[in-house]
Design a protein around this motif. Structure first.
Motif, PDB file in Angstrom:
ATOM      1  N   UNK A 605      14.459  67.670 -26.951  1.00 41.57           N
ATOM      2  CA  UNK A 605      13.396  66.732 -26.613  1.00 41.57           C
ATOM      3  C   UNK A 605      12.101  67.021 -27.345  1.00 41.57           C
ATOM      4  N   UNK A 606      11.142  66.104 -27.154  1.00 46.71           N
ATOM      5  CA  UNK A 606       9.822  66.217 -27.777  1.00 46.71           C
ATOM      6  C   UNK A 606       8.761  66.053 -26.702  1.00 46.71           C
ATOM      7  N   UNK A 607       7.872  67.035 -26.564  1.00 47.33           N
ATOM      8  CA  UNK A 607       6.791  66.954 -25.582  1.00 47.33           C
ATOM      9  C   UNK A 607       5.704  66.022 -26.106  1.00 47.33           C
ATOM     10  N   UNK A 608       5.300  65.084 -25.263  1.00 46.85           N
ATOM     11  CA  UNK A 608       4.349  64.054 -25.676  1.00 46.85           C
ATOM     12  C   UNK A 608       3.839  63.373 -24.419  1.00 46.85           C
ATOM     13  N   UNK A 609       2.954  62.404 -24.589  1.00 47.18           N
ATOM     14  CA  UNK A 609       2.609  61.501 -23.493  1.00 47.18           C
ATOM     15  C   UNK A 609       3.715  60.450 -23.415  1.00 47.18           C
ATOM     16  N   UNK A 610       4.313  60.322 -22.247  1.00 47.81           N
ATOM     17  CA  UNK A 610       5.512  59.495 -22.088  1.00 47.81           C
ATOM     18  C   UNK A 610       5.183  58.286 -21.220  1.00 47.81           C
ATOM     19  N   UNK A 611       5.306  57.077 -21.787  1.00 45.41           N
ATOM     20  CA  UNK A 611       4.896  55.861 -21.086  1.00 45.41           C
ATOM     21  C   UNK A 611       5.896  54.742 -21.325  1.00 45.41           C
ATOM     22  N   UNK A 612       6.169  53.989 -20.254  1.00 47.09           N
ATOM     23  CA  UNK A 612       7.018  52.799 -20.383  1.00 47.09           C
ATOM     24  C   UNK A 612       6.410  51.665 -19.563  1.00 47.09           C
ATOM     25  N   UNK A 613       6.565  50.462 -20.064  1.00 44.00           N
ATOM     26  CA  UNK A 613       6.136  49.240 -19.380  1.00 44.00           C
ATOM     27  C   UNK A 613       7.369  48.344 -19.285  1.00 44.00           C
ATOM     28  N   UNK A 614       7.827  48.100 -18.056  1.00 45.21           N
ATOM     29  CA  UNK A 614       9.076  47.371 -17.826  1.00 45.21           C
ATOM     30  C   UNK A 614       8.758  46.131 -16.999  1.00 45.21           C
ATOM     31  N   UNK A 615       9.222  44.959 -17.438  1.00 41.44           N
ATOM     32  CA  UNK A 615       8.951  43.744 -16.679  1.00 41.44           C
ATOM     33  C   UNK A 615      10.109  42.758 -16.823  1.00 41.44           C
TER      34      UNK A 615
END
Length: 641
Positions: A605-615
């Motif tokens: 894996x890669x450490x990062x800011x992890x964001x998802x927008x689901x609609x």
């Protein structure tokens, strides 16, 4: 004898030798002449070199003089600029002092006004106390206009009774005193009554003004509703008329191939104009750190940090979270944006927040003017330009590059006219950087990559483009600015992911090797691929299968939560679990001065800011997927910009 003498005379050794040496002498003379010419050429060359040195020295001295003059002018200008800034600072201080002085004067005046009001209140209390002394017994404790009316009637009755009472020398003076006292009480009561009436009149006037404003607002609301109803009726009539026209055109064409081509041509730009329907809900990422979860029935945004906590200062690295998302849902349209601030710090977060927020506000403002997908793209590109200007707004040439930069994917879901071949909705988006969009088809249980991969980007740290001052002139990096479009059905689900999520479904970051995909390499690693294009295609297919597995598991979950929330939680929790070993290594105090080993098998894996927008797609999320129109495949098209 004579013959020998003649032979001796005919052979002359000296002459013969001279004849033999004559060519060499001539050659020597020629060499000497050539040497002289070379010497002369050398002399001319030396003269030219001397002249060039002199000219160059003069030019150099002149350049030094100009540089010194320019440097002097710069120093003089810098000194003048400093003096100007100092003067501006002094003026600002003086202005602040004047404002403070003015504020003090206003405060003093306010205190005087308060004291005056307190005096009026004290005077009113004193008058009330006098009133109580003048009031007949049994009247104390009541308030209002009815009290004064009752008091006035009582005083008048007593005055009348006093006038009718028989007069006597002993009681006449007392009776007159009582009458005068009654008159004073009556006059005082009338005065207080008039004051109450005046105050009630002022209150009634204010109430009347409020009622008039409320009435005007209600009338305006009614007018807007009537306009909306009229617009909806017109849209419905036009929609019915258009559908009848399409049905007539299609009924003429019998050949299936020509019929499908005609359907594609008709559906391509048949977007229903947006009406003035109010927004249903808005989702916005807020907060400085920690889990940023915003969830509604049809949409969910989720953002966390995968970075470790520093074992020394106990603070999480990479704070604050630099990802920002915004979503605004209407009954006939959805506007969404996800911005991933480049790097760490408040500057990256602010750039992302400005870009995502301005994109939503801009598209909301122009929503009534959108009638087809081309207009939507045109306005979205303008929104991107406005977002860049918002990031650099307020900067000077000295502070231009102190602000942050950000990637962003912003798009709109627009309603299409009904067609059994294509579906009901179009998702159109503009992307710059490394965010990605995916489409989950509810009817076919398939996942499609809308934005593709970054095959043209060699450095994995390079997002490929970004908004904000990135180039030398402060302009945005538009290398991979692209426009995408796909057709969706009711109940389909769209996902916008930052690289903190989609990089963690990349097989390269999960410890997979090129040999696992039968890919040819020069050194056995991903850096030595012989055919990078085939490798990207294989990696993309593998990532889609993994994403599909997680989405189907979330959709079919019996947790009682909404589908979008299940998907968002599944993706974010997956990335957090995947990178846990990396965080454990970095949070160990013994590894405080070590770098994380580049071993994806041991530290995936890669450490990062992890964001998802689901609609979810569709105006009614409760509508069953069986009622939604079906199609044979998902169409995704990339336009050149």
């Amino acid at each position: 004898m004579s013959v020998e003498t003649t032979a001796a005379r005919s052979f002359d050794p000296l002459r013969t030798l001279n004849e033999q040496l004559s060519p060499r002498t001539q050659e020597k003379a020629a060499l000497e002449r050539e040497r002289d010419e070379i010497r002369k050429e050398m002399e001319r060359y030396k003269e030219e070199v001397a002249e060039w040195k002199k000219s160059t020295t003069d030019k150099y001295q002149e350049a030094i003089k100009r540089y010194k003059a320019a440097n002097y002018d710069y120093l003089v200008g810098l000194e003048e600029w400093k003096k100007g800034k100092e003067k501006e600072f002094q003026d600002m201080l003086a202005k602040a002092a004047d404002e403070l002085k003015s504020q003090k004067i206003q405060n003093a005046q306010s205190q005087e006004a308060i004291k005056a009001k307190e005096g009026e209140i004290a005077a009113l209390r004193e008058r009330c106390e006098k009133m109580e002394l003048l009031m007949p017994s049994g009247m104390n404790g009541k308030n209002g206009l009815s009290l004064f009316t009752q008091m006035q009637n009582e005083v008048q009755n007593r005055r009348t009774n006093a006038e009718k009472a028989p007069a006597s020398p002993s009681t006449s003076l007392k009776a007159k005193a009582d009458m005068i006292q009654f008159d004073i009480a009556s006059i005082t009561i009338q005065q207080q009554k008039l004051e109450i009436v005046v105050k009630e009149g002022e209150m009634a006037k204010l109430t009347l003004l409020d009622l008039e404003k409320t009435l005007a607002q209600r009338r305006k609301d009614m007018t807007d509703i009537q306009k909306d109803m009229k617009a909806a009726k017109i849209i419905k009539e036009k929609k019915k008329q258009r559908e009848d026209e399409i049905e007539n055109r299609l009924s003429i064409v019998k050949d299936p191939i020509r019929r499908n081509l005609l359907i594609k041509k008709i559906v391509k730009e048949m977007v229903i104009p947006a009406s003035a329907n109010p927004e249903t809900y808005t989702i916005t990422s807020v907060g400085e750190e920690g889990d940023l979860l915003r969830e509604k029935a049809e949409a969910c945004g989720y953002s966390i940090s995968l970075y470790p906590v520093n074992p020394i200062d106990k603070k999480r690295q990479g704070e604050p979270v630099a990802d920002r998302y915004n979503l605004m849902h209407f009954r006939d349209m959805t506007i969404a944006a996800l911005a991933d601030g480049c790097g760490w710090g408040g500057e990256a977060r602010d750039a992302a927040a400005k870009a995502a927020g301005l994109f939503i506000d801009f598209m909301k403002r122009v929503r009534p003017d959108i009638s087809n997908t081309r207009q939507a793209v045109k306005f979205m590109l303008r929104a991107y330009g406005a977002a860049h200007q918002a990031i650099v707004e307020g900067t000077t040439p000295e502070t231009l590059f102190s602000v942050g930069t950000t990637t962003m994917l912003g798009g709109m879901v627009l309603p299409l006219s009904k067609s059994q071949a294509q579906g009901r909705w179009a998702f159109v988006c503009v992307n710059i950087g490394d965010c990605k969009a995916y489409h989950y088809s509810a009817s076919r249980k398939e996942v499609y990559d809308i934005t593709g991969n970054r095959a043209s980007v060699v450095d994995p740290r390079d997002p490929g483009g970004r908004l904000g001052p990135q180039l030398s002139d402060g302009s945005a990096d538009l290398r991979n600015l692209s426009v995408y479009q796909t057709i969706c059905d009711d109940n389909d689900i769209l996902l916008i992911l930052s690289d903190g999520i989609h990089d963690n479904i990349d097989p390269q970051h999960l410890g997979k090797t090129p040999q696992d995909f039968q890919l040819e390499t020069t050194d056995g690693t991903w850096h030595g691929l012989v055919d990078p294009e085939s490798a990207n295609r294989a990696k993309g297919e593998w990532s889609l299968k993994l994403l599909k597995k997680m989405i189907l598991g979330s959709v079919n979950s019996k947790s009682g939560k909404s589908k979008v929330l299940n998907i968002a939680e599944t993706l974010v929790n997956y990335t957090a679990t995947l990178t846990q070993t990396s965080r454990d290594f970095m949070e160990n105090s013994e590894n405080a001065d070590k770098r994380l080993p580049e071993d994806y098998k041991k530290f995936p894996g890669k450490m990062d800011h992890s964001t998802c927008l689901v609609f979810q797609v569709g105006s009614d999320p409760l509508e069953s997927s069986e009622d939604a129109p079906s199609r044979t495949r998902s169409e995704s098209r990339k336009y050149s910009v």
